[in-house]
Design a protein around this motif. Sequence first.
Motif, PDB file in Angstrom:
ATOM      1  N   GLU A  94       0.821  -1.220   0.000  1.00 24.00           N
ATOM      2  CA  GLU A  94       0.000   0.000   0.000  1.00 24.00           C
ATOM      3  C   GLU A  94       0.851   1.264   0.000  1.00 24.00           C
ATOM      4  N   ASN A  95       1.957   1.215   0.734  1.00 23.63           N
ATOM      5  CA  ASN A  95       2.857   2.372   0.749  1.00 23.63           C
ATOM      6  C   ASN A  95       3.424   2.652  -0.635  1.00 23.63           C
ATOM      7  N   VAL A  96       3.911   1.608  -1.301  1.00 20.73           N
ATOM      8  CA  VAL A  96       4.521   1.796  -2.617  1.00 20.73           C
ATOM      9  C   VAL A  96       3.461   2.288  -3.609  1.00 20.73           C
ATOM     10  N   ARG A  97       2.260   1.686  -3.554  1.00 22.15           N
ATOM     11  CA  ARG A  97       1.188   2.092  -4.468  1.00 22.15           C
ATOM     12  C   ARG A  97       0.801   3.548  -4.226  1.00 22.15           C
ATOM     13  N   PHE A  98       0.714   3.901  -2.930  1.00 20.66           N
ATOM     14  CA  PHE A  98       0.336   5.272  -2.590  1.00 20.66           C
ATOM     15  C   PHE A  98       1.335   6.270  -3.193  1.00 20.66           C
ATOM     16  N   TYR A  99       2.633   6.016  -2.965  1.00 15.40           N
ATOM     17  CA  TYR A  99       3.636   6.960  -3.483  1.00 15.40           C
ATOM     18  C   TYR A  99       3.664   6.962  -5.005  1.00 15.40           C
ATOM     19  N   GLY A 100       3.520   5.792  -5.596  1.00 16.14           N
ATOM     20  CA  GLY A 100       3.477   5.728  -7.055  1.00 16.14           C
ATOM     21  C   GLY A 100       2.348   6.593  -7.603  1.00 16.14           C
TER      22      GLY A 100
END
Lengths: 311, 252
Positions: free
Chosen positions: B99-105
């Motif tokens: 979720e963190n990576v998706r959010f920043y992406g």
Amino acid sequence: MQSTVVRIEHLVKRFGDVQALDDCNAEVLQGEIFGFIGPDGAGKTTLFRILTTLLTPDEGRAEVLGLDVVDDYRRIRPQLGYMPGRFSLYHDLSVEENLTFFAGIFDADVQQNYELIRDLYEQLAPFKDRRAGKLSGGMKQKLALCCALIHKPQLLVLDEPTTGVDAVSRREFWDMLGRLREHGISIVVSTPYMDEARRCDRIALIQDGRILSTDSPQALSRSYRRPLLSVRVKQSFAALRALREFKHAHSVYSFGDALHYSDARTTLTGKDISELRDYLSGRSIEVEELHPIEPTIEDSFMELSTERNDG
Amino acid sequence: MAENAKVITADKLTKRFGAFTAVDAISFEVGAGEIFGFLGANGAGKTTAMRMLTGLLKPTSGRAGVAGYDVFTQSENIKRRIGYMSQRFSLYEDLTVYENVRFYGAVYGLRSETLRAKIKAVLEELDLTHARNTLLAELPLGWKQRLAFSTALIHDPAIVFLDEPTGGVDPITRRQFWEMIYEQAERGTTIFVTTHYMDEAEYCDRVSIMVDGRIAALDTPRGLKQTFQAETMDDVFVRLVRGPKSSVEAGG
């Protein structure tokens, strides 16, 4: 014989599944600067909160100034100066008001103990009417130390006082601790900066809730057993990779402008060193310097922490 | 480092807050793929300078270009072309790794297929695929830090700004992090980094040291040590920052 100001025995603290402290043992002597050296999450703050009677251990026991941290907490507190890791003075009180307030709750007299904080407070005096929240980082740190000292505690407990502080202010802060020791105050301090270890009389290396080793900084450095070389080259990163692939390599770490290479063999001859030099030349790495060195605390720390992870 | 391509150019960049000059006409250039160390004492003006270069704060005067855009008029374009990682990891503890990576992406503007592919690549590169559904709070500090670095790079920025990225991290993880920095620089990303660890200053291609709002010195670590006839960067730093005024304090 120096008396003991802190004694911890088989100390254990858990938070849910997290083992914050795992069978910790240590002893701090009267009048010494004792450092707990380790990274974030090692358990330093948990340990300090137990020593300052703010948290109770799950197992084991701790004595501060000869008193039990659980049973005698009321008698310990007035004799302690504690500087938590997070700035915890009142932001909306002025510099002077904070100092008077802390003197007040400990029933201490600012004038009577002024000698102890003179060096520090003289630097703060020009800003005595400024709100603490508006001070720079270095000034906040000085004020926090003044407030921790104003009741002339027997023992000072400083949780990462130099984190986020620049190299110059860090040196000055340690100079200050040296002067406080001369006033007979014992000091327990934690830091993630390995280079500060040498400013302590004795240190405990701590990681993952366990004390890896306790000794004087000099003795801890000497406890490092492997042959260690300093390698200076133009292309550090390429050399780092190449050295790791060398058949006798034990560990290779960068240290400022040099690399520290430790060898898996017990001793190194001049011939072994030449072989290493030739190996690097063979990989088109220009060697500027390559010679044996004395290990630092950081070498010891990394060696001890990897030994534990491998074991 | 490529001599030709300059990704940061600052010319007499200045910021005043009322009567106080936080950044006083600083001028410097950073080349593509360079690891540029931005040092200074607490309160010397580093954060203010960095906030101007990242498009978060309008300068009072002077000029600066970052990734080909003007800090006065094109701050939104700058934000899209840079990555930023702060000392307090900017990831969300109560979101999972994925979720963190998706959010920043998504924040950096990646969409659908590109986003999916990027998330996959980041997790694979960090060997975190098996931990994709782990809450960030449960990750060891070193992993969090590497993840924060990779998310700051997810949109392939020209420059990544690292604000004390290694504070409090154990010595081995700190070194592993610098190896990531080297690898990223080799791929052509410019690294702009602040640190209080003076051994890390040695790892930079060039280092600037701010004192009272000005750049007091700028050179390779080797050059600085020669100029100041110092053994280590620590000595260079102390000499510059402490200056002649504070021999009283130094006496302790």
